[in-house]
Design an enzyme around this catalytic site. Structure first.
Site, PDB file in Angstrom:
ATOM      1  N   HIS A 125       2.969  45.403  17.447  1.00 45.88           N
ATOM      2  CA  HIS A 125       2.615  44.111  16.879  1.00 45.88           C
ATOM      3  C   HIS A 125       2.051  44.295  15.475  1.00 45.88           C
ATOM      4  CE1 HIS A 125       1.112  40.016  16.641  1.00 45.88           C
ATOM      5  NE2 HIS A 125      -0.025  40.521  16.166  1.00 45.88           N
ATOM      6  N   THR A 183      45.263  56.029  10.071  1.00 40.33           N
ATOM      7  CA  THR A 183      45.668  55.423   8.795  1.00 40.33           C
ATOM      8  C   THR A 183      45.078  54.036   8.557  1.00 40.33           C
ATOM      9  OG1 THR A 183      47.704  54.793   9.926  1.00 40.33           O
ATOM     10  CG2 THR A 183      47.802  56.748   8.528  1.00 40.33           C
ATOM     11  N   GLY A 193      41.850  38.016   8.452  1.00 41.92           N
ATOM     12  CA  GLY A 193      41.973  39.137   9.375  1.00 41.92           C
ATOM     13  C   GLY A 193      42.614  40.339   8.703  1.00 41.92           C
TER      14      GLY A 193
HETATM   15  P1  FAD Z   1      40.386  53.125   7.049  1.00 39.78           P
HETATM   16  O1  FAD Z   1      38.966  53.116   6.654  1.00 39.78           O
HETATM   17  O2  FAD Z   1      41.248  52.021   6.574  1.00 39.78           O
HETATM   18  O3  FAD Z   1      40.953  54.534   6.555  1.00 39.78           O
HETATM   19  C1  FAD Z   1      42.288  54.883   6.607  1.00 39.78           C
HETATM   20  C2  FAD Z   1      42.604  55.803   5.449  1.00 39.78           C
HETATM   21  O4  FAD Z   1      43.885  56.371   5.647  1.00 39.78           O
HETATM   22  C3  FAD Z   1      42.660  55.112   4.093  1.00 39.78           C
HETATM   23  O5  FAD Z   1      41.753  55.697   3.187  1.00 39.78           O
HETATM   24  C4  FAD Z   1      44.102  55.282   3.633  1.00 39.78           C
HETATM   25  O6  FAD Z   1      44.211  55.514   2.234  1.00 39.78           O
HETATM   26  C5  FAD Z   1      44.537  56.515   4.403  1.00 39.78           C
HETATM   27  N1  FAD Z   1      45.968  56.585   4.654  1.00 39.78           N
HETATM   28  C6  FAD Z   1      46.771  55.632   5.200  1.00 39.78           C
HETATM   29  N2  FAD Z   1      48.024  56.083   5.325  1.00 39.78           N
HETATM   30  C7  FAD Z   1      48.018  57.349   4.849  1.00 39.78           C
HETATM   31  C8  FAD Z   1      49.023  58.339   4.716  1.00 39.78           C
HETATM   32  N3  FAD Z   1      50.282  58.132   5.119  1.00 39.78           N
HETATM   33  N4  FAD Z   1      48.683  59.543   4.163  1.00 39.78           N
HETATM   34  C9  FAD Z   1      47.411  59.776   3.760  1.00 39.78           C
HETATM   35  N5  FAD Z   1      46.425  58.876   3.870  1.00 39.78           N
HETATM   36  C10 FAD Z   1      46.730  57.675   4.411  1.00 39.78           C
HETATM   37  N6  FAD Z   1      33.023  47.690   9.583  1.00 39.78           N
HETATM   38  C11 FAD Z   1      31.771  47.856  10.028  1.00 39.78           C
HETATM   39  O7  FAD Z   1      31.584  48.448  11.089  1.00 39.78           O
HETATM   40  N7  FAD Z   1      30.691  47.364   9.335  1.00 39.78           N
HETATM   41  C12 FAD Z   1      30.845  46.700   8.174  1.00 39.78           C
HETATM   42  O8  FAD Z   1      29.855  46.278   7.568  1.00 39.78           O
HETATM   43  C13 FAD Z   1      32.149  46.508   7.670  1.00 39.78           C
HETATM   44  N8  FAD Z   1      32.342  45.866   6.512  1.00 39.78           N
HETATM   45  C14 FAD Z   1      33.613  45.716   6.033  1.00 39.78           C
HETATM   46  C15 FAD Z   1      33.782  45.012   4.859  1.00 39.78           C
HETATM   47  C16 FAD Z   1      35.048  44.832   4.338  1.00 39.78           C
HETATM   48  C17 FAD Z   1      35.217  44.087   3.043  1.00 39.78           C
HETATM   49  C18 FAD Z   1      36.178  45.372   5.023  1.00 39.78           C
HETATM   50  C19 FAD Z   1      37.558  45.204   4.472  1.00 39.78           C
HETATM   51  C20 FAD Z   1      36.004  46.059   6.202  1.00 39.78           C
HETATM   52  C21 FAD Z   1      34.723  46.225   6.727  1.00 39.78           C
HETATM   53  N9  FAD Z   1      34.507  46.901   7.931  1.00 39.78           N
HETATM   54  C22 FAD Z   1      33.238  47.035   8.409  1.00 39.78           C
HETATM   55  C23 FAD Z   1      35.610  47.496   8.716  1.00 39.78           C
HETATM   56  C24 FAD Z   1      35.738  49.012   8.431  1.00 39.78           C
HETATM   57  O9  FAD Z   1      35.921  49.209   7.061  1.00 39.78           O
HETATM   58  C25 FAD Z   1      36.891  49.610   9.223  1.00 39.78           C
HETATM   59  O10 FAD Z   1      36.752  49.317  10.585  1.00 39.78           O
HETATM   60  C26 FAD Z   1      36.960  51.125   9.046  1.00 39.78           C
HETATM   61  O11 FAD Z   1      37.115  51.461   7.697  1.00 39.78           O
HETATM   62  C27 FAD Z   1      38.097  51.713   9.869  1.00 39.78           C
HETATM   63  O12 FAD Z   1      38.220  53.083   9.644  1.00 39.78           O
HETATM   64  P2  FAD Z   1      39.634  53.829   9.757  1.00 39.78           P
HETATM   65  O13 FAD Z   1      39.342  55.235   9.394  1.00 39.78           O
HETATM   66  O14 FAD Z   1      40.273  53.513  11.032  1.00 39.78           O
HETATM   67  O15 FAD Z   1      40.548  53.170   8.627  1.00 39.78           O
HETATM   68  P1  NAD Z   2      38.329  37.890  11.375  1.00 40.16           P
HETATM   69  O1  NAD Z   2      39.411  38.009  12.358  1.00 40.16           O
HETATM   70  O2  NAD Z   2      36.960  38.290  11.733  1.00 40.16           O
HETATM   71  O3  NAD Z   2      38.218  36.380  10.864  1.00 40.16           O
HETATM   72  C1  NAD Z   2      39.329  35.680  10.338  1.00 40.16           C
HETATM   73  C2  NAD Z   2      39.073  34.184  10.480  1.00 40.16           C
HETATM   74  O4  NAD Z   2      40.100  33.489   9.775  1.00 40.16           O
HETATM   75  C3  NAD Z   2      39.110  33.693  11.921  1.00 40.16           C
HETATM   76  O5  NAD Z   2      37.944  32.975  12.193  1.00 40.16           O
HETATM   77  C4  NAD Z   2      40.371  32.812  11.971  1.00 40.16           C
HETATM   78  O6  NAD Z   2      40.246  31.733  12.852  1.00 40.16           O
HETATM   79  C5  NAD Z   2      40.489  32.362  10.531  1.00 40.16           C
HETATM   80  N1  NAD Z   2      41.854  31.981  10.098  1.00 40.16           N
HETATM   81  C6  NAD Z   2      43.012  32.632  10.349  1.00 40.16           C
HETATM   82  N2  NAD Z   2      44.046  31.997   9.758  1.00 40.16           N
HETATM   83  C7  NAD Z   2      43.545  30.916   9.101  1.00 40.16           C
HETATM   84  C8  NAD Z   2      44.111  29.869   8.297  1.00 40.16           C
HETATM   85  N3  NAD Z   2      45.408  29.809   8.017  1.00 40.16           N
HETATM   86  N4  NAD Z   2      43.291  28.926   7.792  1.00 40.16           N
HETATM   87  C9  NAD Z   2      41.954  28.979   8.050  1.00 40.16           C
HETATM   88  N5  NAD Z   2      41.373  29.945   8.803  1.00 40.16           N
HETATM   89  C10 NAD Z   2      42.150  30.906   9.318  1.00 40.16           C
HETATM   90  O7  NAD Z   2      38.837  38.707  10.082  1.00 40.16           O
HETATM   91  P2  NAD Z   2      38.135  39.091   8.710  1.00 40.16           P
HETATM   92  O8  NAD Z   2      36.899  38.327   8.474  1.00 40.16           O
HETATM   93  O9  NAD Z   2      39.224  39.058   7.696  1.00 40.16           O
HETATM   94  O10 NAD Z   2      37.722  40.603   8.968  1.00 40.16           O
HETATM   95  C11 NAD Z   2      38.693  41.615   9.258  1.00 40.16           C
HETATM   96  C12 NAD Z   2      38.106  42.740  10.050  1.00 40.16           C
HETATM   97  O11 NAD Z   2      37.147  43.471   9.302  1.00 40.16           O
HETATM   98  C13 NAD Z   2      37.410  42.261  11.300  1.00 40.16           C
HETATM   99  O12 NAD Z   2      37.854  43.038  12.384  1.00 40.16           O
HETATM  100  C14 NAD Z   2      35.957  42.485  11.030  1.00 40.16           C
HETATM  101  O13 NAD Z   2      35.248  42.813  12.216  1.00 40.16           O
HETATM  102  C15 NAD Z   2      35.963  43.639  10.044  1.00 40.16           C
HETATM  103  N6  NAD Z   2      34.772  43.529   9.199  1.00 40.16           N
HETATM  104  C16 NAD Z   2      33.555  43.780   9.742  1.00 40.16           C
HETATM  105  C17 NAD Z   2      32.408  43.590   8.997  1.00 40.16           C
HETATM  106  C18 NAD Z   2      31.091  43.866   9.606  1.00 40.16           C
HETATM  107  O14 NAD Z   2      31.038  44.501  10.638  1.00 40.16           O
HETATM  108  N7  NAD Z   2      29.987  43.435   9.005  1.00 40.16           N
HETATM  109  C19 NAD Z   2      32.489  43.113   7.700  1.00 40.16           C
HETATM  110  C20 NAD Z   2      33.730  42.842   7.194  1.00 40.16           C
HETATM  111  C21 NAD Z   2      34.856  43.059   7.955  1.00 40.16           C
END
Ligand code: FAD
Ligand code: NAD
Length: 471
Positions: A450, A147, A277
């Site tokens: 290269h 989820t 986060g």
């Molecule tokens: P999710 O993708 O959150 O999927 C869970 C799904 O479960 C959702 O669609 C939700 O609607 C559904 N669900 C929940 N509860 C229920 C229920 N009770 N019944 C039916 N459906 C339900 N990671 C990377 O590796 N590279 C990136 O570049 C990257 N960029 C990101 C950028 C952003 C802005 C964000 C927010 C995240 C990013 N991440 C990235 C993180 C990545 O999106 C997550 O790690 C990944 O989506 C996790 O997959 P998941 O399937 O565990 O959860």
């Molecule tokens: P994060 O945990 O990577 O970073 C959150 C940052 O906020 C930390 O550096 C923390 O010190 C800071 N912070 C926390 N409380 C604060 C406060 N009160 N004031 C100021 N700073 C504060 O979390 P995120 O950037 O929200 O990303 C969430 C998750 O999504 C991560 O696990 C990340 O790996 C994943 N994600 C991955 C990608 C990617 O792989 N390119 C892109 C987007 C998101």
């Protein structure tokens, strides 16, 4: 439903974790159902995460480059205009193409897809509130919780996705805010700060720690990233915490304070992005009906085979332990199906790459220098700057470096850290090397084409045990 209709596997959540497990289970000949309430497959990653953010990062980079980084390359352009609506449309096109693609793969692999919200009725039965109205239930020999996660809110600052936004609002703003403040200088904060700063917003990033980049980024690389992003116009307030927020006025006001205590300050913005986060999401799942408990951070507790304390109920992805990354969820999804089907599976948690898709990109795998110091592990460092790499020079993109960490006795690779153009692609080589237990000399003695950026990777490896040729 009768016992005859019981599925081999019922998956709750159609994100990367859930949909990959569903496809894999279908391929393994299992009868599988995936329940997803969003209306589209692909979860956070495809709908509001990885994919839309990378579309905006790519196209905002092009826009910014045409404006500020083309004349000296001999390209003179006329009137350059931003069409934000079209930029968003291009993003939506990428997203819908991919989410529909997953739906096609479900059909191809015989996965039953139920659109609705699932909740545990008992240990084998999931009740589903269908999106179209009505209710159904489905039984599973095995059940997989996938989820995912949701943005962690900032206490006292209500999210409206217009003025106080999470990443979901940040990928869908209808106009470029004049001033934007980002709370949290992790990956989401820096990727979104890059997008809106390139499109013309004045962006300030407030980060609690002294280092940007979130957990895991090597300190030396993080410092270099901060310097480069600052040069691009992003303002940083590190070692600073947001104490409180107020959005009653025309502008959103934030009280910020030095993390070590000092004099408080008020900063104002049109839009505030909360990027502190993400937290596991189990809302409405009915875990209480089966007596499953969460840990102190809301994660579903599992063992090394992804089993909860009820052995036929397993869990993978963002909702349980480990880094919240799509490719980590994908690895786990394949492994958990293999555990169910064959009794064994494998994910190497020491070898999961991370990429930040700013420009330049930052990518790493394995341990950072600060990790090794903390653990008291001896290491050798080899670095190579892109300013000495021929391809980076021809591309006029020479910011950044490759840094390699290896065991001083065995020369075994311990970590790779890259800041530079295409770092996100280049890290695949580091990941493969680490997975295979390569030494830095193994890499340095592998012929690299290269002129390529990857030669910087080879030379950093060389610098780890001997000397680089070109620096
Ligand atoms: P999710 O993708 O959150 O999927 C869970 C799904 O479960 C959702 O669609 C939700 O609607 C559904 N669900 C929940 N509860 C229920 C229920 N009770 N019944 C039916 N459906 C339900 N990671 C990377 O590796 N590279 C990136 O570049 C990257 N960029 C990101 C950028 C952003 C802005 C964000 C927010 C995240 C990013 N991440 C990235 C993180 C990545 O999106 C997550 O790690 C990944 O989506 C996790 O997959 P998941 O399937 O565990 O959860
Ligand atoms: P994060 O945990 O990577 O970073 C959150 C940052 O906020 C930390 O550096 C923390 O010190 C800071 N912070 C926390 N409380 C604060 C406060 N009160 N004031 C100021 N700073 C504060 O979390 P995120 O950037 O929200 O990303 C969430 C998750 O999504 C991560 O696990 C990340 O790996 C994943 N994600 C991955 C990608 C990617 O792989 N390119 C892109 C987007 C998101």
């Amino acid at each position: 439903a009768s016992a005859a209709e019981e599925k081999d596997l019922v998956i709750i959540g159609g994100g990367v974790a859930g949909y990959v497990a569903a496809i894999k289970a279908g391929q393994e000949g299992m009868k599988v159902t995936c329940i997803e309430k969003r209306g589209t497959l692909g979860g956070t990653c495809l709908n509001v995460g990885c994919i839309p953010s990378k579309s905006l990062l790519n196209n905002s980079h092009l826009y910014h480059q045409i404006l500020h980084d083309s004349k000296h390359r001999g390209i003179e352009v006329g009137d350059v205009k931003l069409n934000l609506k079209q930029l968003m449309k291009a993003k939506e096109q990428s997203v819908s193409g991919l989410t529909k693609g997953v739906e096609f793969l479900f059909k191809k692999n015989g996965v039953e897809y139920i659109k609705g919200a699932g909740a545990f009725q008992d240990e084998h039965t999931i009740k589903v509130q269908l999106n179209d109205g009505g209710e159904t239930s489905v039984k599973g020999k095995n059940i997989l919780i996938a989820t995912g996660s949701e943005a962690t809110p900032f206490p006292g600052l209500e999210i409206d996705e217009q003025r106080v936004i999470t990443s979901t609002g940040a990928i869908a703003l209808e106009k470029v805010p004049e001033k934007m403040v980002v709370i949290g200088g992790g990956i989401i904060g820096l990727e979104m700060a890059s997008v809106w700063s390139r499109l013309g917003s004045q962006v300030t990033v407030v980060e609690f720690l002294d280092q940007i980049g979130g957990p895991g980024m090597d300190t030396e690389i993080a410092k270099s990233a901060q310097k480069i992003l600052k040069k691009q116009g992003i303002i940083f307030k590190t070692g600073t915490k947001v104490v409180s927020g107020d959005k009653t006025g025309e502008l959103v006001k934030l009280e910020v304070d030095s993390a070590k205590g000092g004099k408080p300050e008020t900063i104002e913005a049109d839009v505030v992005l909360v990027a502190i986060g993400r937290r596991p999401y189990t809302g409405g799942l009915g875990l209480e009906n089966i007596g499953l408990e969460l840990d102190e951070r809301g994660r579903v507790i599992i063992d090394s085979e992804y089993r909860t304390k009820i052995p036929h109920i397993r869990c993978v992805g963002d909702v349980t332990f480990g880094p919240m990354l799509a490719h980590k969820a994908e690895e786990e999804a394949v492994a958990v199906v293999e555990y169910i089907k064959k009794g064994y599976g494998h994910v190497n948690y020491g070898c999961i790459p991370s990429v930040m898709y700013t420009f330049p990109e930052v990518a790493w795998v394995g341990q950072s220098e600060q990790d090794l110091k903390k653990a008291g592990i001896k290491y050798r460092v080899g670095t190579f700057p892109f300013s000495a790499n021929s391809r980076a020079k021809t591309n006029l993109d020479t910011d950044g470096m490759v840094k390699m960490l290896a065991d001083p006795e065995t020369d075994r690779l311990l970590g790779v850290h890259i800041i530079g153009p295409n770092a996100g692609e280049m890290i695949a080589e580091g990941t493969l090397a680490l997975e295979y237990g390569a030494s830095s000399e193994d890499i340095a003695r592998t012929c690299h084409a290269h002129p390529t950026l990857a030669e910087a990777f080879k030379e950093a490896a060389m610098a780890t045990y001997a000397k680089a040729i070109h620096f």
